[in-house]
Design an enzyme around this catalytic site. Structure first.
Site, PDB file in Angstrom:
ATOM      1  N   SER A 136       0.848  -1.274  -0.142  1.00 18.06           N
ATOM      2  CA  SER A 136       0.067   0.081  -0.033  1.00 18.06           C
ATOM      3  C   SER A 136       0.773   1.031   0.102  1.00 18.06           C
ATOM      4  CB  SER A 136      -1.002  -0.148   1.221  1.00 18.06           C
ATOM      5  OG  SER A 136      -1.503   1.437   1.305  1.00 18.06           O
ATOM      6  N   TYR A 149      -1.056  -1.004  10.512  1.00 21.83           N
ATOM      7  CA  TYR A 149      -1.528  -1.277   9.008  1.00 21.83           C
ATOM      8  C   TYR A 149      -0.269  -0.725   8.385  1.00 21.83           C
ATOM      9  CZ  TYR A 149      -3.640  -1.362   4.372  1.00 21.83           C
ATOM     10  OH  TYR A 149      -3.877  -1.621   3.120  1.00 21.83           O
TER      11      TYR A 149
HETATM   12  N1  LIG Z   1      -8.667  -0.817  -0.789  1.00 17.61           N
HETATM   13  C1  LIG Z   1      -7.860  -0.157  -0.573  1.00 17.61           C
HETATM   14  O1  LIG Z   1      -8.037   1.150  -0.396  1.00 17.61           O
HETATM   15  C2  LIG Z   1      -6.421  -0.448  -0.540  1.00 17.61           C
HETATM   16  C3  LIG Z   1      -5.240   0.155  -0.638  1.00 17.61           C
HETATM   17  C4  LIG Z   1      -4.070  -0.280  -0.449  1.00 17.61           C
HETATM   18  C5  LIG Z   1      -3.872  -1.549  -0.090  1.00 17.61           C
HETATM   19  N2  LIG Z   1      -4.839  -2.450  -0.226  1.00 17.61           N
HETATM   20  C6  LIG Z   1      -4.702  -3.876   0.190  1.00 17.61           C
HETATM   21  O2  LIG Z   1      -5.428  -4.720  -0.786  1.00 17.61           O
HETATM   22  C7  LIG Z   1      -5.585  -5.854  -0.503  1.00 17.61           C
HETATM   23  C8  LIG Z   1      -6.986  -6.251  -0.551  1.00 17.61           C
HETATM   24  O3  LIG Z   1      -7.729  -5.446   0.148  1.00 17.61           O
HETATM   25  P1  LIG Z   1      -9.266  -5.142  -0.725  1.00 17.61           P
HETATM   26  O4  LIG Z   1      -9.141  -3.619  -0.679  1.00 17.61           O
HETATM   27  O5  LIG Z   1      -9.511  -5.857  -2.052  1.00 17.61           O
HETATM   28  O6  LIG Z   1     -10.183  -5.417   0.587  1.00 17.61           O
HETATM   29  P2  LIG Z   1     -11.362  -6.540   0.583  1.00 17.61           P
HETATM   30  O7  LIG Z   1     -12.280  -6.628  -0.118  1.00 17.61           O
HETATM   31  O8  LIG Z   1     -11.440  -6.573   2.171  1.00 17.61           O
HETATM   32  O9  LIG Z   1     -10.079  -7.915   0.512  1.00 17.61           O
HETATM   33  C9  LIG Z   1      -9.249  -8.595   1.471  1.00 17.61           C
HETATM   34  C10 LIG Z   1      -9.195 -10.222   1.084  1.00 17.61           C
HETATM   35  O10 LIG Z   1      -8.245 -10.636   2.026  1.00 17.61           O
HETATM   36  C11 LIG Z   1      -8.775 -12.011   2.496  1.00 17.61           C
HETATM   37  N3  LIG Z   1      -8.416 -12.196   3.776  1.00 17.61           N
HETATM   38  C12 LIG Z   1      -8.437 -11.481   4.806  1.00 17.61           C
HETATM   39  N4  LIG Z   1      -7.940 -11.938   5.969  1.00 17.61           N
HETATM   40  C13 LIG Z   1      -7.594 -13.311   5.484  1.00 17.61           C
HETATM   41  C14 LIG Z   1      -6.926 -14.432   5.839  1.00 17.61           C
HETATM   42  N5  LIG Z   1      -6.762 -14.664   7.309  1.00 17.61           N
HETATM   43  N6  LIG Z   1      -6.786 -15.441   5.159  1.00 17.61           N
HETATM   44  C15 LIG Z   1      -7.093 -15.282   4.060  1.00 17.61           C
HETATM   45  N7  LIG Z   1      -7.348 -14.328   3.355  1.00 17.61           N
HETATM   46  C16 LIG Z   1      -7.813 -13.434   4.034  1.00 17.61           C
HETATM   47  C17 LIG Z   1     -10.299 -11.610   2.371  1.00 17.61           C
HETATM   48  O11 LIG Z   1     -11.332 -12.786   2.305  1.00 17.61           O
HETATM   49  P3  LIG Z   1     -11.749 -13.548   3.401  1.00 17.61           P
HETATM   50  O12 LIG Z   1     -12.189 -12.748   4.353  1.00 17.61           O
HETATM   51  O13 LIG Z   1     -12.868 -14.288   2.849  1.00 17.61           O
HETATM   52  O14 LIG Z   1     -10.660 -14.537   4.006  1.00 17.61           O
HETATM   53  C18 LIG Z   1     -10.480 -10.746   0.995  1.00 17.61           C
HETATM   54  O15 LIG Z   1     -10.479 -11.728   0.140  1.00 17.61           O
HETATM   55  C19 LIG Z   1      -5.049  -5.811   0.944  1.00 17.61           C
HETATM   56  O16 LIG Z   1      -3.754  -6.481   1.399  1.00 17.61           O
HETATM   57  C20 LIG Z   1      -5.189  -4.500   1.384  1.00 17.61           C
HETATM   58  O17 LIG Z   1      -4.356  -4.189   2.628  1.00 17.61           O
HETATM   59  C21 LIG Z   1      -6.228  -2.114  -0.255  1.00 17.61           C
END
Ligand SMILES: NC(=O)c1ccc[n+]([C@@H]2O[C@H](COP(=O)([O-])OP(=O)(O)OC[C@H]3O[C@@H](n4cnc5c(N)ncnc54)[C@H](OP(=O)(O)O)[C@@H]3O)[C@@H](O)[C@H]2O)c1
Length: 250
Positions: A136, A149
């Site tokens: 991120s 985070y």
């Molecule tokens: N959205 C943003 O603005 C943003 C910005 C920078 C970086 N990111 C990063 O992008 C990545 C994806 O996030 P997102 O924004 O797409 O959010 P999201 O829709 O909440 O996706 C998170 C994913 O991680 C999985 N997950 C969480 N805990 C887990 C565990 N213990 N084991 C296996 N899977 C797990 C969730 O699936 P389950 O709950 O089904 O396990 C889900 O598929 C993350 O690493 C986040 O930090 C997001």
């Protein structure tokens, strides 16, 4: 022809991971998707004949090792490993919860290390492959209300920086993906303003376009990226003054 034959994605049940899985599958890649929510994974797989479901919690290293072995045996060599699983607990330091701090590192950092350890031996043996994970822009430098985070994402950037030259010598590419704010379940809980917030579709396209170049860093949106990159080359007093101004922290 698809750029990747077989891909394994963690965190693919929603958000950026799901967006990547759908785009890769549409390209013709055989896509193996992992996350804890099996129902969500199955719903995604129902839309494609080339998506296969491997439920897993990324904190369980043994399960990830078994999954990587199963994918290699059933579908062939994994040539893209894309680790998207991540979590974020909003909250200020006044109500710091130590178990949330530990959980953030267990999922965001150790979860990536577990998946990396599962897939790396196969790629090292073949001397080929592409490994990537989502960090991120929050990992560029410390920001208020983001201690665990931000630190977990800094760790992911540092891990990728170290691995890129090490694995290049062994024929394996490493890419770190550093998004700004994207509309997903993760950011839906945020109560603060999110500058340059991107729609998931746009972010998914930017992520896949960058990933396919196999360059080191894929990052978006450029406006937030350059503001934060600039802030992080400033001397600390100026950095803290600007951060306080921007976040209204006294
Ligand atoms: N959205 C943003 O603005 C943003 C910005 C920078 C970086 N990111 C990063 O992008 C990545 C994806 O996030 P997102 O924004 O797409 O959010 P999201 O829709 O909440 O996706 C998170 C994913 O991680 C999985 N997950 C969480 N805990 C887990 C565990 N213990 N084991 C296996 N899977 C797990 C969730 O699936 P389950 O709950 O089904 O396990 C889900 O598929 C993350 O690493 C986040 O930090 C997001």
């Amino acid at each position: 022809m698809a750029q990747y034959k077989v891909a394994w994605l963690t965190g693919a049940s929603s958000g950026l991971g799901e967006a990547a899985a759908r785009r890769l599958a549409a390209d013709g890649t055989v896509v193996c998707i992992s996350a804890r929510s099996e129902d969500k994974l199955r719903a995604i797989a129902a839309d494609f004949s080339n998506i296969h479901v491997y439920p897993a919690d990324v904190t369980d290293a043994d399960v990830l090792t078994e999954i990587a072995a199963d994918i290699e045996k059933t579908h062939g060599p994994i040539d893209l490993a894309l680790f998207c699983a991540g979590t974020w607990f909003p909250g200020s330091i006044e109500d710091m919860k130590i178990h949330n701090f530990h959980k953030t590192f267990d999922i965001n950092v150790n979860g990536v290390a577990n998946a990396l350890a599962a897939v790396l031996p196969y790629m090292l043996e073949r001397k080929s492959g592409h490994i990537s994970w989502i960090s991120s822009v929050a990992g560029y430098g410390g920001l208020p209300d983001s201690m665990s985070y931000g630190a977990s994402k800094s760790a992911l950037i540092t891990m990728a920086e170290g691995l890129r030259p090490e694995l290049a010598a062994k024929g394996i590419d490493v890419t770190v993906i550093n998004p700004g704010f994207v509309k997903t379940e993760l950011t839906a809980k945020n109560k603060f303003p999110m500058p340059f917030l991107m729609e998931l579709d746009e972010a998914g396209d930017a992520m896949m376009k960058g990933l396919k170049t196999r360059k080191f860093e894929v990052t978006f949106p450029w406006q937030l990226v350059w503001i934060l990159k600039f802030l992080n080359i400033l001397p600390y007093p100026l950095y803290f003054w600007l951060v306080r101004k921007a976040t209204m922290k006294s």
